[in-house]
Design a protein around this motif. Structure first.
Motif, PDB file in Angstrom:
ATOM      1  N   MET A   1     -57.569 -13.437 -34.193  1.00 12.09           N
ATOM      2  CA  MET A   1     -56.443 -12.980 -35.010  1.00 12.09           C
ATOM      3  C   MET A   1     -55.269 -13.947 -34.846  1.00 12.09           C
ATOM      4  SD  MET A   1     -54.680  -9.184 -35.090  1.00 12.09           S
ATOM      5  CE  MET A   1     -56.287  -8.414 -35.337  1.00 12.09           C
ATOM      6  N   LYS A   2     -54.748 -14.438 -35.953  1.00  8.56           N
ATOM      7  CA  LYS A   2     -53.688 -15.445 -35.901  1.00  8.56           C
ATOM      8  C   LYS A   2     -52.319 -14.819 -35.631  1.00  8.56           C
ATOM      9  CE  LYS A   2     -55.825 -18.947 -38.878  1.00  8.56           C
ATOM     10  NZ  LYS A   2     -55.642 -19.811 -40.052  1.00  8.56           N
ATOM     11  N   GLN A   3     -51.431 -15.650 -35.070  1.00  6.44           N
ATOM     12  CA  GLN A   3     -50.060 -15.223 -34.840  1.00  6.44           C
ATOM     13  C   GLN A   3     -49.280 -15.303 -36.159  1.00  6.44           C
ATOM     14  OE1 GLN A   3     -49.550 -13.795 -32.246  1.00  6.44           O
ATOM     15  NE2 GLN A   3     -50.235 -14.844 -30.393  1.00  6.44           N
ATOM     16  N   PRO A   4     -48.201 -14.525 -36.293  1.00  7.78           N
ATOM     17  CA  PRO A   4     -47.440 -14.504 -37.550  1.00  7.78           C
ATOM     18  C   PRO A   4     -47.001 -15.887 -38.028  1.00  7.78           C
ATOM     19  CG  PRO A   4     -46.740 -12.713 -36.141  1.00  7.78           C
ATOM     20  CD  PRO A   4     -47.674 -13.557 -35.310  1.00  7.78           C
ATOM     21  N   TRP A   5     -46.473 -16.710 -37.112  1.00  8.84           N
ATOM     22  CA  TRP A   5     -45.966 -18.024 -37.498  1.00  8.84           C
ATOM     23  C   TRP A   5     -47.084 -18.996 -37.889  1.00  8.84           C
ATOM     24  CZ3 TRP A   5     -45.294 -15.509 -32.903  1.00  8.84           C
ATOM     25  CH2 TRP A   5     -46.083 -15.938 -31.835  1.00  8.84           C
ATOM     26  N   GLU A   6     -48.325 -18.671 -37.524  1.00  5.98           N
ATOM     27  CA  GLU A   6     -49.459 -19.493 -37.950  1.00  5.98           C
ATOM     28  C   GLU A   6     -49.840 -19.185 -39.402  1.00  5.98           C
ATOM     29  OE1 GLU A   6     -51.876 -20.171 -33.776  1.00  5.98           O
ATOM     30  OE2 GLU A   6     -52.226 -18.304 -34.874  1.00  5.98           O
ATOM     31  N   LEU A   7     -49.500 -17.982 -39.828  1.00  8.09           N
ATOM     32  CA  LEU A   7     -49.790 -17.581 -41.204  1.00  8.09           C
ATOM     33  C   LEU A   7     -48.624 -17.866 -42.137  1.00  8.09           C
ATOM     34  CD1 LEU A   7     -51.499 -14.193 -40.319  1.00  8.09           C
ATOM     35  CD2 LEU A   7     -52.631 -16.190 -41.326  1.00  8.09           C
ATOM     36  N   PRO A   9     -44.831 -20.006 -41.670  1.00 10.22           N
ATOM     37  CA  PRO A   9     -43.908 -20.693 -40.760  1.00 10.22           C
ATOM     38  C   PRO A   9     -42.502 -20.101 -40.723  1.00 10.22           C
ATOM     39  CG  PRO A   9     -44.325 -22.013 -42.728  1.00 10.22           C
ATOM     40  CD  PRO A   9     -45.309 -20.893 -42.753  1.00 10.22           C
ATOM     41  N   GLU A  10     -42.157 -19.258 -41.704  1.00  7.81           N
ATOM     42  CA  GLU A  10     -40.832 -18.636 -41.699  1.00  7.81           C
ATOM     43  C   GLU A  10     -40.727 -17.547 -40.625  1.00  7.81           C
ATOM     44  OE1 GLU A  10     -38.526 -19.895 -43.179  1.00  7.81           O
ATOM     45  OE2 GLU A  10     -39.214 -20.857 -45.015  1.00  7.81           O
ATOM     46  N   LEU A  11     -41.868 -17.042 -40.175  1.00  3.05           N
ATOM     47  CA  LEU A  11     -41.883 -15.953 -39.198  1.00  3.05           C
ATOM     48  C   LEU A  11     -41.887 -16.532 -37.785  1.00  3.05           C
ATOM     49  CD1 LEU A  11     -44.525 -13.703 -41.001  1.00  3.05           C
ATOM     50  CD2 LEU A  11     -42.022 -13.496 -41.075  1.00  3.05           C
ATOM     51  N   THR A  12     -40.791 -17.153 -37.417  1.00  2.72           N
ATOM     52  CA  THR A  12     -40.694 -17.816 -36.121  1.00  2.72           C
ATOM     53  C   THR A  12     -40.504 -16.801 -34.993  1.00  2.72           C
ATOM     54  OG1 THR A  12     -38.291 -18.070 -36.217  1.00  2.72           O
ATOM     55  CG2 THR A  12     -39.624 -19.806 -37.240  1.00  2.72           C
ATOM     56  N   GLN A  13     -40.879 -17.215 -33.793  1.00  2.88           N
ATOM     57  CA  GLN A  13     -40.707 -16.338 -32.633  1.00  2.88           C
ATOM     58  C   GLN A  13     -39.236 -15.971 -32.441  1.00  2.88           C
ATOM     59  OE1 GLN A  13     -42.877 -17.237 -28.981  1.00  2.88           O
ATOM     60  NE2 GLN A  13     -44.120 -18.736 -30.081  1.00  2.88           N
ATOM     61  N   GLU A  14     -38.368 -16.928 -32.606  1.00  2.00           N
ATOM     62  CA  GLU A  14     -36.939 -16.686 -32.402  1.00  2.00           C
ATOM     63  C   GLU A  14     -36.427 -15.598 -33.339  1.00  2.00           C
ATOM     64  OE1 GLU A  14     -32.663 -19.068 -32.627  1.00  2.00           O
ATOM     65  OE2 GLU A  14     -34.537 -20.099 -33.103  1.00  2.00           O
ATOM     66  N   ARG A  15     -36.788 -15.666 -34.604  1.00  2.00           N
ATOM     67  CA  ARG A  15     -36.322 -14.670 -35.573  1.00  2.00           C
ATOM     68  C   ARG A  15     -36.896 -13.291 -35.277  1.00  2.00           C
ATOM     69  NH1 ARG A  15     -37.246 -18.552 -40.907  1.00  2.00           N
ATOM     70  NH2 ARG A  15     -35.395 -19.858 -40.582  1.00  2.00           N
ATOM     71  N   LEU A  16     -38.174 -13.238 -34.944  1.00  2.00           N
ATOM     72  CA  LEU A  16     -38.811 -11.960 -34.657  1.00  2.00           C
ATOM     73  C   LEU A  16     -38.212 -11.331 -33.401  1.00  2.00           C
ATOM     74  CD1 LEU A  16     -42.552 -12.793 -35.423  1.00  2.00           C
ATOM     75  CD2 LEU A  16     -40.826 -11.809 -36.948  1.00  2.00           C
ATOM     76  N   LYS A  17     -37.948 -12.128 -32.381  1.00  2.00           N
ATOM     77  CA  LYS A  17     -37.341 -11.618 -31.154  1.00  2.00           C
ATOM     78  C   LYS A  17     -35.937 -11.079 -31.423  1.00  2.00           C
ATOM     79  CE  LYS A  17     -39.637 -14.627 -27.761  1.00  2.00           C
ATOM     80  NZ  LYS A  17     -39.408 -15.721 -26.783  1.00  2.00           N
ATOM     81  N   LYS A  18     -35.204 -11.774 -32.242  1.00  2.00           N
ATOM     82  CA  LYS A  18     -33.831 -11.361 -32.517  1.00  2.00           C
ATOM     83  C   LYS A  18     -33.790 -10.023 -33.242  1.00  2.00           C
ATOM     84  CE  LYS A  18     -29.432 -13.305 -34.054  1.00  2.00           C
ATOM     85  NZ  LYS A  18     -28.735 -14.520 -34.559  1.00  2.00           N
ATOM     86  N   LEU A  19     -34.653  -9.850 -34.230  1.00  2.00           N
ATOM     87  CA  LEU A  19     -34.709  -8.584 -34.954  1.00  2.00           C
ATOM     88  C   LEU A  19     -35.226  -7.455 -34.065  1.00  2.00           C
ATOM     89  CD1 LEU A  19     -35.880  -9.641 -38.518  1.00  2.00           C
ATOM     90  CD2 LEU A  19     -33.926  -8.168 -37.996  1.00  2.00           C
ATOM     91  N   ALA A  20     -36.242  -7.737 -33.261  1.00  2.00           N
ATOM     92  CA  ALA A  20     -36.790  -6.719 -32.369  1.00  2.00           C
ATOM     93  C   ALA A  20     -35.739  -6.252 -31.367  1.00  2.00           C
ATOM     94  CB  ALA A  20     -38.011  -7.268 -31.637  1.00  2.00           C
ATOM     95  N   SER A  21     -34.943  -7.181 -30.873  1.00  2.00           N
ATOM     96  CA  SER A  21     -33.892  -6.830 -29.920  1.00  2.00           C
ATOM     97  C   SER A  21     -32.825  -5.962 -30.570  1.00  2.00           C
ATOM     98  CB  SER A  21     -33.252  -8.103 -29.343  1.00  2.00           C
ATOM     99  OG  SER A  21     -34.166  -8.835 -28.572  1.00  2.00           O
ATOM    100  N   LEU A  22     -32.477  -6.267 -31.805  1.00  2.00           N
ATOM    101  CA  LEU A  22     -31.500  -5.458 -32.527  1.00  2.00           C
ATOM    102  C   LEU A  22     -32.037  -4.039 -32.746  1.00  2.00           C
ATOM    103  CD1 LEU A  22     -28.867  -5.093 -34.102  1.00  2.00           C
ATOM    104  CD2 LEU A  22     -30.032  -5.991 -36.123  1.00  2.00           C
ATOM    105  N   ILE A  23     -33.289  -3.942 -33.154  1.00  2.00           N
ATOM    106  CA  ILE A  23     -33.915  -2.638 -33.390  1.00  2.00           C
ATOM    107  C   ILE A  23     -33.922  -1.812 -32.104  1.00  2.00           C
ATOM    108  CG2 ILE A  23     -36.103  -1.497 -33.919  1.00  2.00           C
ATOM    109  CD1 ILE A  23     -36.644  -3.873 -35.873  1.00  2.00           C
ATOM    110  N   ARG A  24     -34.298  -2.436 -31.002  1.00  2.00           N
ATOM    111  CA  ARG A  24     -34.325  -1.713 -29.729  1.00  2.00           C
ATOM    112  C   ARG A  24     -32.927  -1.257 -29.330  1.00  2.00           C
ATOM    113  NH1 ARG A  24     -35.279  -4.189 -23.745  1.00  2.00           N
ATOM    114  NH2 ARG A  24     -33.518  -5.385 -24.499  1.00  2.00           N
ATOM    115  N   TYR A  25     -31.953  -2.131 -29.467  1.00  2.00           N
ATOM    116  CA  TYR A  25     -30.585  -1.807 -29.085  1.00  2.00           C
ATOM    117  C   TYR A  25     -30.083  -0.589 -29.865  1.00  2.00           C
ATOM    118  CZ  TYR A  25     -25.574  -2.377 -28.226  1.00  2.00           C
ATOM    119  OH  TYR A  25     -24.273  -2.165 -27.856  1.00  2.00           O
ATOM    120  N   VAL A  26     -30.309  -0.592 -31.172  1.00  2.00           N
ATOM    121  CA  VAL A  26     -29.818   0.490 -32.024  1.00  2.00           C
ATOM    122  C   VAL A  26     -30.538   1.797 -31.703  1.00  2.00           C
ATOM    123  CG1 VAL A  26     -29.623   1.316 -34.394  1.00  2.00           C
ATOM    124  CG2 VAL A  26     -29.107  -1.075 -33.869  1.00  2.00           C
TER     125      VAL A  26
END
Length: 205
Positions: A1-7, A9-26
């Protein structure tokens, strides 16, 4: 199973981490405000957590300096945001088993995804989600970014939650003049209090 950014390139680890952190915080902030005495229920807290996440994501999308790659595809109904031009949704549950109705994208998402075909081919049809799992106290336990194509899971990445993104405030608001106040009494975060209380109960059994 491929990682998101392999499918895509806009779905970078940095962007996904940033959104996930915001969701958790809220979500964790909403749980901290849960009040049994007021009449809060698990359903009420869950609905408020979703609505607050939706509001904060929409608010963040207006901050072109901090979140230049974040956009809103559909504000109501099937709330859909975007990472660059990639439509994304969120739900609470396990990453490998979203409800069937969630696998039906809104018209706006379908229209936007149609422009991605030249860039990423068949990956343009992948439906992307942030899947949020919570612990026994309803605090965020893990966030997974997962993708489905024709009903089958084709990508799944559990996002490391090692940092928090502060709540978004108005980017145009001026800072008030400092006011001298008495030093407040610092209390332990409710999450830690609940877990400590639960541990004491278990020890007493």
């Amino acid at each position: 199973m491929k990682q998101p950014w392999e499918l895509n390139p806009e779905l970078t680890q940095e962007r996904l981490k940033k959104l996930a952190s915001l969701i958790r915080y809220v979500r964790d902030d909403v749980v901290d405000r849960h009040d049994d005495d007021l009449g809060d229920s698990a359903r009420a807290t869950g609905m408020r957590a979703y609505e607050c996440c939706r509001t904060r994501i929409a608010r963040a999308s207006m901050d072109s300096e901090e979140w230049p790659w974040l956009g809103i595809v559909k504000k109501d109904g099937k709330f859909t945001f975007s990472i660059k031009s990639v439509p994304v949704r969120l739900y609470r549950g396990k990453p490998d088993s979203p409800e069937e109705r969630r696998l039906i994208p809104c018209y706006e998402a379908l229209s936007q995804a149609s422009f991605l075909f030249e860039e990423v081919g068949d990956a343009a049809d992948i439906i992307w989600f942030f899947a949020i799992e919570v612990d026994e106290f309803r605090y965020v336990d893990r966030v997974t970014f997962t993708g489905f194509l024709e009903g089958a899971q084709v990508s799944c990445w559990e996002i490391p939650l090692n940092e928090k993104v502060p709540a978004i405030s108005s980017i145009d608001a001026e800072l008030p003049e400092p006011v001298k106040i008495e030093k407040p009494v610092v209390s332990v975060k409710k999450k830690e209090e609940k877990k400590a209380k639960n541990d004491d109960t278990n020890d007493g059994q």
